[in-house]
Design a protein around this motif. Structure first.
Motif, PDB file in Angstrom:
ATOM      1  N   GLY A 297      23.437 -12.320 -12.902  1.00 42.65           N
ATOM      2  CA  GLY A 297      23.175 -13.338 -11.811  1.00 42.65           C
ATOM      3  C   GLY A 297      21.712 -13.462 -11.314  1.00 42.65           C
ATOM      4  N   LEU A 298      21.073 -12.356 -11.703  1.00 40.04           N
ATOM      5  CA  LEU A 298      19.566 -12.421 -11.037  1.00 40.04           C
ATOM      6  C   LEU A 298      18.366 -13.489 -11.733  1.00 40.04           C
ATOM      7  CD1 LEU A 298      18.973  -8.393 -10.870  1.00 40.04           C
ATOM      8  CD2 LEU A 298      19.466 -10.165  -8.814  1.00 40.04           C
ATOM      9  N   GLY A 299      18.793 -13.809 -12.841  1.00 39.54           N
ATOM     10  CA  GLY A 299      18.070 -14.826 -13.848  1.00 39.54           C
ATOM     11  C   GLY A 299      16.805 -14.042 -14.291  1.00 39.54           C
ATOM     12  N   VAL A 300      16.710 -12.890 -13.963  1.00 43.90           N
ATOM     13  CA  VAL A 300      15.506 -12.120 -14.830  1.00 43.90           C
ATOM     14  C   VAL A 300      16.151 -10.664 -15.214  1.00 43.90           C
ATOM     15  CG1 VAL A 300      13.517 -13.187 -13.230  1.00 43.90           C
ATOM     16  CG2 VAL A 300      14.869 -11.072 -12.511  1.00 43.90           C
ATOM     17  N   VAL A 301      15.328 -10.075 -16.166  1.00 45.09           N
ATOM     18  CA  VAL A 301      15.515  -8.722 -16.745  1.00 45.09           C
ATOM     19  C   VAL A 301      14.119  -8.120 -16.426  1.00 45.09           C
ATOM     20  CG1 VAL A 301      17.403  -9.251 -18.117  1.00 45.09           C
ATOM     21  CG2 VAL A 301      14.925  -9.445 -18.981  1.00 45.09           C
ATOM     22  N   TYR A 302      14.473  -6.639 -16.219  1.00 44.65           N
ATOM     23  CA  TYR A 302      13.342  -5.931 -15.935  1.00 44.65           C
ATOM     24  C   TYR A 302      12.703  -5.381 -17.407  1.00 44.65           C
ATOM     25  CZ  TYR A 302      14.819  -6.701 -11.217  1.00 44.65           C
ATOM     26  OH  TYR A 302      15.134  -7.481 -10.062  1.00 44.65           O
ATOM     27  N   GLU A 416       9.048  -8.264 -14.129  1.00 44.80           N
ATOM     28  CA  GLU A 416      10.073  -9.212 -14.189  1.00 44.80           C
ATOM     29  C   GLU A 416      10.072 -10.226 -15.604  1.00 44.80           C
ATOM     30  OE1 GLU A 416      11.067 -11.233 -10.663  1.00 44.80           O
ATOM     31  OE2 GLU A 416      11.880  -9.495  -9.757  1.00 44.80           O
ATOM     32  N   GLU A 417      11.129 -10.402 -16.260  1.00 46.56           N
ATOM     33  CA  GLU A 417      10.921 -11.419 -17.504  1.00 46.56           C
ATOM     34  C   GLU A 417      12.139 -12.347 -17.450  1.00 46.56           C
ATOM     35  OE1 GLU A 417      10.422  -9.736 -21.242  1.00 46.56           O
ATOM     36  OE2 GLU A 417       8.520  -9.140 -20.701  1.00 46.56           O
ATOM     37  N   LEU A 418      11.884 -13.587 -17.731  1.00 42.66           N
ATOM     38  CA  LEU A 418      13.393 -14.343 -17.627  1.00 42.66           C
ATOM     39  C   LEU A 418      14.297 -14.030 -18.620  1.00 42.66           C
ATOM     40  CD1 LEU A 418      13.303 -17.453 -16.661  1.00 42.66           C
ATOM     41  CD2 LEU A 418      13.006 -18.288 -18.655  1.00 42.66           C
ATOM     42  N   GLN A 423      18.282 -17.890 -19.560  1.00 39.18           N
ATOM     43  CA  GLN A 423      16.945 -18.422 -19.391  1.00 39.18           C
ATOM     44  C   GLN A 423      16.678 -18.637 -18.004  1.00 39.18           C
ATOM     45  OE1 GLN A 423      14.753 -19.279 -22.031  1.00 39.18           O
ATOM     46  NE2 GLN A 423      15.922 -18.038 -22.734  1.00 39.18           N
ATOM     47  N   GLY A 424      17.306 -17.693 -17.187  1.00 38.22           N
ATOM     48  CA  GLY A 424      16.790 -17.783 -15.544  1.00 38.22           C
ATOM     49  C   GLY A 424      17.894 -18.638 -14.906  1.00 38.22           C
TER      50      GLY A 424
END
Length: 954
Positions: A297-302, A416-418, A423-424
């Protein structure tokens, strides 16, 4: 009495035992120069007491969650109502908090999509229809047959479950008792199978999922074919029972490796994809039911930034792998694996990384996927060997970061990446496949408030059926109500999915203001802290109308403000002063705007232009070269090219949302850091290229972040002259006799400080359901130091007495000590003469912190060719203080530096030598350069709102 709010004997902070009578249900403006006591009166006295009285009326159980505010130092307040504070210090850093969630618009959208949304298959796009019991049985049989055909001999366990509870809080003891009475024996609780006859204890504040085991089937292909008709009949009974228990759901659990949910309501006929009944939680990225499984649910991955993990000037053995420096020389399994792999692959660990072939660097970063034999000792001390795959340091760092290995700070190497799955968009594929008018909820929240207001008001009902319109009307009414307020306070350019942490303090305050109007409360005291911050002069009138609307609902609106338009719109004015700090805290005027005209107060002189800020503007300097940013296209910027003539005071103006902060803070600043330092940790806004950076030595963002995070940080330590003060104490005869060096006079070090309070002067006492109490340390009496240290005096003053001096007082005390006096003078010149030298950093406002940073820069002396970037430096400043700030800017420019200010304040803009005006509107209609050039030239630009307001000065 009910018509007035009476304050008697207010002495909070620097208030001088004031008495004040304020009319209720009016728009009240409290003004005065910075540090005069405005916030002490509005927030620390009126709001704090109103909130405290309300919370104390609740039960002790409720109070432990809300917290009780300290009782302010006031004798009596009469006619007080419950109070709500709308300040600028509550910007959430939670990445899940968005404009939509704060305003509750997203909550209404979730209900809308749950009630009239059209579900589609996330795989093939086919609209999903409901399943009958017979269809469910056929699909279950097909799944069983497929599973048995794949492994015809093996006995496979099939469990039929009824999901009766899905992600809900509670202990569910009654549910378990009822199930036992009905003859059920087993349940699956949070993924674990348990017997109902055994006591099941659940935490009532945690969310739980409970499935009832309806039946279990142990089958192989031969048994299945022999008993197919009996199994079909049994499944029909099981399915009906399950659908009744769980309101339409049945789950097939296959051999501990697979489970499929069937719904009598929704299922794709082509892909065999079933989804549960639509409910608002399915559209929440804070719920496991709706959140994307990959990013939660964050829209981004690390991900690890490969450009930051290697210092290419060093060899591996010299510590080139920066994140693993602390463990590289320790004899761990991973370091042995790392060294073994690099050794076998021929990587020279004594050679600088920059001299290694690119293939070798790739091995270090991404590994080889080969297995290596690593020897060592196990926990029993026996020599052993393991065979381990080496997948590179990036994979290892990501593992350690996600496992929250706090031994090493990995944050600086992570970017952070989409999220590649959503897709965010934050939501699961199932949730995103539910649409209204061919738009999913993520596509709606990506639109601006202005767009949504027009869409839901003028177009939406044409796109849905009459039946759906009946359901949607009350929901759309609530959404429009909130959208209109957001538009009216100048926030139409924001999108609903904009993260709260990216909002300016003024933006967040206006969002909360719009939310409060939406609640329709009456009889409340609202206390606001400079709501005009971040607003262009064009939008202030709309803000004032919103404040009046809040008043007209039957509320008292108290606004701490410096803005001229807001002051002139007030029903009643209170001015504190006459000056700041110890010289403030008095009521210098209270009454109507008309009465202020005749008063000889500082505000009166500036508001009615008896003592207006003159033009300090100097001719445009062209000898230092030009910085040019080309093709800036981050967010709403339209591939613009902007020129910055160096050595000048440059103003960046435009309506809210026009792209000012995106251009300067998100693009120019990080790009300069990258070009000047060779790297930059965070994201750099999109641009084609930067020219002219070779003329610059340094860039410094003077923001409003705190100068320290603990009470031990203070103006004296930050600006740097406290070292000189400690040295003066260490040079006294007394100190030399006792053998004290200047470290003895530090409250951060053992030796001289009081060890009970560890140099803070206060002890924190936790009071459970009451607010935490800070009491003066009973050993040092709040002096921070031990008795031996306090026995040393400089000019008859102890070190703690010096820290309690204001900057103005200290100037006279250290008049013969140049190094100390220099720092004190800079603080005084910038308008901070009222601050105490030892004032804790945690009590300073953002504007005060920003000016302390400027003072520290001025003390450094000549520092040619530095670019100073300031984002709305007039926040919290009276016109009296703004005049001092403009003089400081010209002092910095006089040393060959460049000052870039993002600003709406007309007094600052008219004094800039060069203006860059963005717009013409906010959001999608902004992001263009409306004007760039010498300041006076903007008055001829018809498209510029800024030009219209500056014409009167030229």
């Amino acid at each position: 009495m009910n018509d007035y709010l009476r304050i008697i004997g207010a002495k909070e902070h620097n208030l001088k035992n004031i008495n004040l009578e304020i009319p209720k249900n009016k728009l009240i403006v409290i003004t005065g120069i910075s540090g005069s006591g405005k916030s002490s009166l509005a927030f620390d006295t009126i709001y704090a007491e109103g909130q405290r009285r309300y919370v104390e009326s609740l039960s002790t159980y409720a109070r432990q969650f809300l917290g009780v505010m300290d009782k302010p130092d006031v004798e009596k307040i009469e006619g007080l109502s419950p109070s709500i504070s709308i300040d600028q210090k509550t910007a959430s850093h939670n990445p899940r908090s968005t404009v939509g969630t704060i305003t509750e618009i997203y909550d209404y959208l979730r209900v809308l999509f749950a009630r009239i949304g059209h579900p589609h298959c996330s795989r093939c796009g086919t609209e999903i229809t409901r399943l009958s019991v017979d269809e469910i049985v056929i699909k279950i049989l097909k799944e069983i047959e497929n599973e048995l055909t794949n492994d015809p001999i093996k006995l496979i366990k099939f469990i039929l479950l009824s999901p009766v509870v899905r992600e809900k809080k509670g202990e569910f003891k009654d549910l378990f008792e009822n199930l036992l009475k009905k003859g059920f024996q087993k349940v699956r609780v949070d993924g674990y199978f348990k017997k109902i006859s055994n006591e099941i204890n659940l935490l009532k504040n945690n969310r739980h999922s409970i499935d009832v085991v309806i039946d279990e089937l142990d089958l192989n292909l031969k048994d299945y074919r022999a008993k197919k008709e009996k199994i079909k009949k049994k499944l029909s009974e099981i399915s009906e029972l399950s659908l009744t228990l769980s309101q339409g759901l049945v789950t097939l659990y296959i051999n501990e490796k697979k489970e499929i949910i069937f719904s009598e309501k929704y299922s794709c006929p082509l892909c065999n994809l079933s989804i549960p009944e639509l409910e608002p939680r399915m559209f929440s990225f804070n719920s496991p039911l709706g959140a994307c499984q990959r990013c939660k649910g964050l829209g981004v991955v690390y991900k690890v930034n490969p450009d930051l993990v290697l210092n290419k000037n060093l060899s591996i053995n010299e510590g080139a792998i920066l994140p693993l420096n602390k463990i590289f020389y320790q004899n761990t399994w991973y370091t042995r694996l790392l060294k073994k792999a690099l050794e076998e692959e021929g990587v020279d660990m004594n050679r600088p990384v920059k001299d290694l072939p690119s293939e070798m660097i790739k091995i270090i970063l991404y590994g080889t996927n080969k297995v290596y034999r690593v020897t060592g000792f196990n926990r029993q001390g026996e020599r052993t060997a393991i065979f381990e795959k080496f997948d590179g340091i990036i994979a290892e760092i990501e593992r350690r970061f996600l496992n929250q290995d706090n031994a090493i700070d990995f944050d600086k190497y992570i970017k952070e990446e989409l999220c590649p799955l959503c897709q965010g968009n934050r939501l699961s594929e199932i949730s995103l496949a539910i649409t209204i008018d061919k738009k999913n909820i993520a596509q709606i929240t990506a639109k601006t408030i202005t767009f949504l207001l027009d869409y839901y008001k003028n177009h939406f009902f044409e796109k849905i059926s009459h039946f759906e319109r009946t359901i949607a009307e009350p929901i759309i009414r609530e959404i429009l109500y909130r959208l209109e307020f957001l538009e009216n306070v100048g926030l139409g350019y924001l999108t609903l999915n904009r993260e709260a942490k990216t909002l300016a303090g003024g933006e967040l305050q206006r969002i909360r203001l719009a939310s409060q109007i939406g609640t329709g409360l009456t009889g409340v005291i609202y206390v606001l802290d400079e709501p005009s911050i971040g607003l262009h002069s064009r939008d202030v009138d709309a803000l004032i109308n919103t404040l009046k609307r809040l008043r007209d609902l039957g509320n008292t609106v108290i606004v701490v403000e410096h803005d001229r338009s807001t002051i002139l719109a007030a029903d009643y004015l209170v001015e504190l002063g006459p000056l700041a700090g110890e010289q403030g805290g008095k009521i210098v005027y209270s009454g109507t705007v008309e009465g202020l005209k005749k008063a000889q107060t500082i505000t009166s002189k500036y508001i009615f232009e008896k003592n207006k800020i003159p033009l300090y503007r100097k001719p445009l300097v062209k000898k230092y070269g030009e910085l040019i940013i080309r093709g800036a296209s981050e967010h709403n910027l339209k591939k613009i090219t902007v020129r910055f003539p160096l050595g000048n005071l440059i103003g960046v103006s435009g309506v809210s949302g026009s792209g000012k902060s995106t251009l300067i803070v998100d693009t120019l600043y990080p790009a300069l850091k990258y070009y000047l330092q060779g790297y930059y940790q965070d994201k750099i806004g999109q641009l084609e290229r930067l020219e002219g950076y070779q003329y610059i030595n340094r860039v410094y963002l003077v923001d409003q972040s705190p100068i320290g995070r603990t009470p031990r940080s203070n103006p004296a330590t930050y600006v740097g002259f406290f070292d000189e003060i400690r040295a003066l104490f260490a040079e006294t005869i007394e100190a030399k006799i006792k053998g004290f060096n200047k470290g003895r006079f530090s409250f951060n070090l053992k030796g001289g400080r009081c060890e009970k309070c560890q140099g803070s002067g206060l002890l924190k006492i936790e009071m459970q359901f009451l607010s935490d109490v800070y009491v003066t340390c009973d050993v040092c009496q709040g002096r921070r130091y031990n008795q031996e240290t306090l026995s040393v005096k400089f000019k008859d003053k102890r070190i703690d007495e010096v820290l309690k001096m204001t900057v103005k007082e200290a100037k006279g005390f250290f008049v013969n000590h140049y190094q100390v006096l220099k720092g004190l003078s800079e603080l005084d010149d910038i308008g901070l003469g009222y601050l105490k030298l030892g004032q804790p950093a945690t009590t300073l406002s953002g504007g005060e912190a920003q000016r302390i940073k400027l003072a520290a820069e001025l003390i450094k002396g000549t520092n040619d060719h530095t670019i100073y970037i300031l984002d709305e430096p007039t926040t919290g400043l009276h016109l009296y203080d703004i005049e001092k700030l403009i003089k400081v800017f010209y002092r910095l420019i006089g040393k060959g530096n460049t000052v870039i200010v993002i600003e709406h304040n007309e007094e600052v803009l008219k004094n800039c030598q060069y203006l860059i005006d963005l717009g013409p509107e906010g959001g999608d209609k902004g992001g263009e350069v409306v004007y760039q050039g010498p300041t006076e030239g903007i008055c001829k630009e018809k498209k510029s709102y800024t030009g219209k307001y500056l014409r009167k000065y030229f």
